[in-house]
Design a protein around this motif. Structure first.
Motif, PDB file in Angstrom:
ATOM      1  N   SER A 121       0.845  -1.197   0.000  1.00 55.20           N
ATOM      2  CA  SER A 121       0.000   0.000   0.000  1.00 55.20           C
ATOM      3  C   SER A 121       0.878   1.243   0.000  1.00 55.20           C
ATOM      4  O   SER A 121       2.038   1.221   0.444  1.00 55.20           O
ATOM      5  CB  SER A 121      -0.913  -0.007   1.228  1.00 55.20           C
ATOM      6  OG  SER A 121      -1.809  -1.094   1.181  1.00 55.20           O
ATOM      7  N   LEU A 122       0.327   2.348  -0.493  1.00 56.43           N
ATOM      8  CA  LEU A 122       1.082   3.599  -0.633  1.00 56.43           C
ATOM      9  C   LEU A 122       0.326   4.746   0.012  1.00 56.43           C
ATOM     10  O   LEU A 122      -0.900   4.824  -0.077  1.00 56.43           O
ATOM     11  CB  LEU A 122       1.295   3.931  -2.114  1.00 56.43           C
ATOM     12  CG  LEU A 122       2.051   2.917  -2.966  1.00 56.43           C
ATOM     13  CD1 LEU A 122       1.931   3.293  -4.439  1.00 56.43           C
ATOM     14  CD2 LEU A 122       3.518   2.871  -2.566  1.00 56.43           C
ATOM     15  N   LEU A 123       1.072   5.638   0.640  1.00 57.50           N
ATOM     16  CA  LEU A 123       0.493   6.879   1.153  1.00 57.50           C
ATOM     17  C   LEU A 123       1.200   8.034   0.467  1.00 57.50           C
ATOM     18  O   LEU A 123       2.415   8.208   0.612  1.00 57.50           O
ATOM     19  CB  LEU A 123       0.673   6.978   2.671  1.00 57.50           C
ATOM     20  CG  LEU A 123       0.203   8.293   3.303  1.00 57.50           C
ATOM     21  CD1 LEU A 123      -1.287   8.522   3.061  1.00 57.50           C
ATOM     22  CD2 LEU A 123       0.512   8.325   4.796  1.00 57.50           C
ATOM     23  N   LEU A 124       0.454   8.820  -0.290  1.00 56.56           N
ATOM     24  CA  LEU A 124       0.996   9.966  -1.009  1.00 56.56           C
ATOM     25  C   LEU A 124       0.707  11.223  -0.201  1.00 56.56           C
ATOM     26  O   LEU A 124      -0.452  11.586  -0.009  1.00 56.56           O
ATOM     27  CB  LEU A 124       0.365  10.064  -2.404  1.00 56.56           C
ATOM     28  CG  LEU A 124       0.373   8.773  -3.226  1.00 56.56           C
ATOM     29  CD1 LEU A 124      -0.369   8.956  -4.531  1.00 56.56           C
ATOM     30  CD2 LEU A 124       1.799   8.308  -3.493  1.00 56.56           C
ATOM     31  N   LEU A 125       1.754  11.880   0.269  1.00 55.82           N
ATOM     32  CA  LEU A 125       1.613  13.069   1.110  1.00 55.82           C
ATOM     33  C   LEU A 125       1.826  14.329   0.286  1.00 55.82           C
ATOM     34  O   LEU A 125       2.846  14.470  -0.390  1.00 55.82           O
ATOM     35  CB  LEU A 125       2.628  13.046   2.258  1.00 55.82           C
ATOM     36  CG  LEU A 125       2.452  11.997   3.352  1.00 55.82           C
ATOM     37  CD1 LEU A 125       3.555  12.152   4.388  1.00 55.82           C
ATOM     38  CD2 LEU A 125       1.089  12.125   4.011  1.00 55.82           C
ATOM     39  N   ILE A 126       0.876  15.268   0.364  1.00 50.01           N
ATOM     40  CA  ILE A 126       1.038  16.496  -0.413  1.00 50.01           C
ATOM     41  C   ILE A 126       1.670  17.623   0.402  1.00 50.01           C
ATOM     42  O   ILE A 126       2.226  18.552  -0.161  1.00 50.01           O
ATOM     43  CB  ILE A 126      -0.303  16.975  -1.018  1.00 50.01           C
ATOM     44  CG1 ILE A 126      -1.284  17.394   0.080  1.00 50.01           C
ATOM     45  CG2 ILE A 126      -0.914  15.904  -1.907  1.00 50.01           C
ATOM     46  CD1 ILE A 126      -2.546  18.053  -0.472  1.00 50.01           C
ATOM     47  N   ASN A 127       1.568  17.540   1.713  1.00 46.07           N
ATOM     48  CA  ASN A 127       2.079  18.663   2.514  1.00 46.07           C
ATOM     49  C   ASN A 127       2.505  18.177   3.899  1.00 46.07           C
ATOM     50  O   ASN A 127       1.830  18.444   4.893  1.00 46.07           O
ATOM     51  CB  ASN A 127       0.997  19.748   2.634  1.00 46.07           C
ATOM     52  CG  ASN A 127       1.557  21.052   3.157  1.00 46.07           C
ATOM     53  OD1 ASN A 127       2.759  21.299   3.087  1.00 46.07           O
ATOM     54  ND2 ASN A 127       0.697  21.894   3.690  1.00 46.07           N
ATOM     55  N   PRO A 128       3.639  17.453   3.981  1.00 43.77           N
ATOM     56  CA  PRO A 128       4.078  16.935   5.278  1.00 43.77           C
ATOM     57  C   PRO A 128       4.328  18.066   6.269  1.00 43.77           C
ATOM     58  O   PRO A 128       4.768  19.146   5.893  1.00 43.77           O
ATOM     59  CB  PRO A 128       5.374  16.189   4.945  1.00 43.77           C
ATOM     60  CG  PRO A 128       5.845  16.791   3.662  1.00 43.77           C
ATOM     61  CD  PRO A 128       4.611  17.174   2.910  1.00 43.77           C
ATOM     62  N   SER A 129       4.026  17.803   7.533  1.00 48.54           N
ATOM     63  CA  SER A 129       4.108  18.850   8.543  1.00 48.54           C
ATOM     64  C   SER A 129       4.797  18.334   9.805  1.00 48.54           C
ATOM     65  O   SER A 129       4.604  17.183  10.212  1.00 48.54           O
ATOM     66  CB  SER A 129       2.697  19.338   8.892  1.00 48.54           C
ATOM     67  OG  SER A 129       2.723  20.247   9.961  1.00 48.54           O
ATOM     68  N   ILE A 130       5.600  19.193  10.410  1.00 53.29           N
ATOM     69  CA  ILE A 130       6.226  18.854  11.689  1.00 53.29           C
ATOM     70  C   ILE A 130       5.156  18.804  12.776  1.00 53.29           C
ATOM     71  O   ILE A 130       5.119  17.881  13.588  1.00 53.29           O
ATOM     72  CB  ILE A 130       7.331  19.871  12.035  1.00 53.29           C
ATOM     73  CG1 ILE A 130       8.468  19.783  11.008  1.00 53.29           C
ATOM     74  CG2 ILE A 130       7.863  19.648  13.450  1.00 53.29           C
ATOM     75  CD1 ILE A 130       9.510  20.873  11.134  1.00 53.29           C
ATOM     76  N   GLU A 131       4.290  19.808  12.793  1.00 55.89           N
ATOM     77  CA  GLU A 131       3.158  19.803  13.708  1.00 55.89           C
ATOM     78  C   GLU A 131       2.057  18.926  13.116  1.00 55.89           C
ATOM     79  O   GLU A 131       1.754  19.024  11.925  1.00 55.89           O
ATOM     80  CB  GLU A 131       2.618  21.219  13.914  1.00 55.89           C
ATOM     81  CG  GLU A 131       3.612  22.170  14.561  1.00 55.89           C
ATOM     82  CD  GLU A 131       3.933  21.789  15.987  1.00 55.89           C
ATOM     83  OE1 GLU A 131       3.030  21.222  16.667  1.00 55.89           O
ATOM     84  OE2 GLU A 131       5.074  22.021  16.433  1.00 55.89           O
ATOM     85  N   ARG A 132       1.452  18.087  13.926  1.00 58.67           N
ATOM     86  CA  ARG A 132       0.417  17.193  13.415  1.00 58.67           C
ATOM     87  C   ARG A 132      -0.830  17.962  12.992  1.00 58.67           C
ATOM     88  O   ARG A 132      -1.353  18.771  13.748  1.00 58.67           O
ATOM     89  CB  ARG A 132       0.015  16.146  14.464  1.00 58.67           C
ATOM     90  CG  ARG A 132      -0.901  15.111  13.810  1.00 58.67           C
ATOM     91  CD  ARG A 132      -1.595  14.208  14.781  1.00 58.67           C
ATOM     92  NE  ARG A 132      -2.563  13.401  14.017  1.00 58.67           N
ATOM     93  CZ  ARG A 132      -3.752  13.087  14.429  1.00 58.67           C
ATOM     94  NH1 ARG A 132      -4.178  13.492  15.607  1.00 58.67           N
ATOM     95  NH2 ARG A 132      -4.565  12.366  13.684  1.00 58.67           N
ATOM     96  N   LEU A 133      -1.278  17.705  11.758  1.00 58.70           N
ATOM     97  CA  LEU A 133      -2.530  18.264  11.263  1.00 58.70           C
ATOM     98  C   LEU A 133      -3.599  17.187  11.419  1.00 58.70           C
ATOM     99  O   LEU A 133      -3.438  16.073  10.914  1.00 58.70           O
ATOM    100  CB  LEU A 133      -2.393  18.676   9.794  1.00 58.70           C
ATOM    101  CG  LEU A 133      -1.291  19.702   9.494  1.00 58.70           C
ATOM    102  CD1 LEU A 133      -1.205  19.962   7.995  1.00 58.70           C
ATOM    103  CD2 LEU A 133      -1.548  20.994  10.247  1.00 58.70           C
ATOM    104  N   PRO A 134      -4.687  17.458  12.120  1.00 60.52           N
ATOM    105  CA  PRO A 134      -5.692  16.422  12.375  1.00 60.52           C
ATOM    106  C   PRO A 134      -6.333  15.906  11.097  1.00 60.52           C
ATOM    107  O   PRO A 134      -6.532  16.657  10.133  1.00 60.52           O
ATOM    108  CB  PRO A 134      -6.719  17.134  13.260  1.00 60.52           C
ATOM    109  CG  PRO A 134      -6.514  18.590  13.012  1.00 60.52           C
ATOM    110  CD  PRO A 134      -5.061  18.760  12.712  1.00 60.52           C
ATOM    111  N   CYS A 135      -6.636  14.624  11.092  1.00 61.21           N
ATOM    112  CA  CYS A 135      -7.345  13.996   9.971  1.00 61.21           C
ATOM    113  C   CYS A 135      -8.804  13.861  10.372  1.00 61.21           C
ATOM    114  O   CYS A 135      -9.184  12.912  11.067  1.00 61.21           O
ATOM    115  CB  CYS A 135      -6.734  12.629   9.668  1.00 61.21           C
ATOM    116  SG  CYS A 135      -7.529  11.759   8.296  1.00 61.21           S
ATOM    117  N   ARG A 136      -9.622  14.814   9.969  1.00 58.18           N
ATOM    118  CA  ARG A 136     -11.017  14.842  10.402  1.00 58.18           C
ATOM    119  C   ARG A 136     -11.960  14.103   9.453  1.00 58.18           C
ATOM    120  O   ARG A 136     -12.902  13.471   9.882  1.00 58.18           O
ATOM    121  CB  ARG A 136     -11.483  16.297  10.559  1.00 58.18           C
ATOM    122  CG  ARG A 136     -10.744  17.070  11.650  1.00 58.18           C
ATOM    123  CD  ARG A 136     -11.421  18.416  11.905  1.00 58.18           C
ATOM    124  NE  ARG A 136     -10.808  19.120  13.017  1.00 58.18           N
ATOM    125  CZ  ARG A 136      -9.836  20.012  12.910  1.00 58.18           C
ATOM    126  NH1 ARG A 136      -9.364  20.311  11.709  1.00 58.18           N
ATOM    127  NH2 ARG A 136      -9.335  20.609  13.969  1.00 58.18           N
TER     128      ARG A 136
END
Length: 282
Positions: A121-136
């Motif tokens: 499986s693959l996860l494509l990240l468009i905007n990795p962040s040091i601070e966690r951005l919630p997945c709502r």
């Protein structure tokens, strides 16, 4: 399905300005999924590189992050694919590229080749962040396909681990299923009746999948079923974008041939212009 689909997570790393953000994203996911993290660097090994990685990941020491680093020279695509196979990686994280002067993301040439050939499986990240951005909000495809049940199950698993608030299952229905030429009020009514029947059919099929899931993964999340008519891949990508989804979960393609590249299927539409972070379930 075993509800521990990701036991080993892989990340290809380059010593670029995004290194820290990429490492933080991968480390957080490894902890959320209780998985081992394998970092793959295409290049030579050095004490400076090891020190830099360890310094960044020291932040996660109190949580006992389990990780290892692999250094190997060669063709980037081959190195990452071979390492993924050797280390039994279940989920490979790939960074997307931003088009110059445009707030649009796409999968670059190397990452695209990996996406087409990966067995995990693959996860494509468009905007990795040091601070966690919630997945709502998670959007997942509900297309009628042998892989869809596993994809929906995994989406619920991911949603529970990331504390998502809402999960929308999108059933893309091809326009040719209506098969009615609309040229007057009568034919319009007939077309609308067919659409409603198709919606009911798709909702029933998806609800049957959800009913078999463990309650612990469905009880704390709002679930919505959304049939849409249009081109597969493009339609769900557009829906994920306008609904401001934080993650789009898709089936991996059954095949990827020369003809698939000439006549793009659903994943090719997604790879061309990513609407959000995309998880492709193999």
């Amino acid at each position: 399905m075993s509800f521990t689909p990701f036991k080993t997570i892989g990340l290809g790393i380059a010593f670029s300005p995004n290194l820290k953000a990429n490492l933080y994203e991968a480390a957080r996911l490894s902890l959320f999924f209780n998985a081992k993290l394998v970092l793959i660097h295409v290049g030579s090994k050095s004490e400076d590189k090891i020190k830099k990685i360890n310094t960044i990941l020291d932040f996660f020491k109190p949580e006992n992050l389990d990780y290892q680093v692999i250094f190997k020279s060669g063709n980037p695509v081959n190195v990452i694919l071979n390492a993924s196979a050797e280390k039994n990686i279940d989920l490979l994280i790939i960074g997307a590229a931003k088009r110059e002067k445009l707030v649009k993301y796409y999968v670059g040439s190397i990452a695209r080749k990996i996406s087409r050939q990966a067995k995990c499986s693959l996860l494509l990240l468009i905007n990795p962040s040091i601070e966690r951005l919630p997945c709502r909000h998670i959007v997942v495809n509900g297309i009628e396909d042998p892989k869809t049940q596993q994809t929906i199950e995994t989406a619920f698993y991911v949603g529970s681990k990331l504390n998502a608030e809402k999960l929308t299952i999108v059933e893309e229905i091809k326009q040719n299923e209506i098969a009615v030429k609309v040229d007057d009020d009568k034919s319009l009514r007939h077309a609308n009746i067919i659409k409603q029947r198709l919606r009911q059919r798709e909702n029933s099929r998806v609800n049957h999948i959800i009913e078999d899931l463990p309650q612990e993964y469905t009880s704390n999340i709002t679930v919505k079923s959304q049939p849409i008519f249009g081109t597969q891949g493009y339609s769900i990508g557009h829906y994920a974008q306008i609904s401001r989804a934080d993650l789009l979960v898709m089936n991996a393609p059954t095949k990827m041939t020369f003809w698939d590249r000439l006549f793009p299927h659903d994943i090719e539409h997604i790879l061309t212009e990513l609407p959000t972070d995309v998880l492709i379930i193999q």
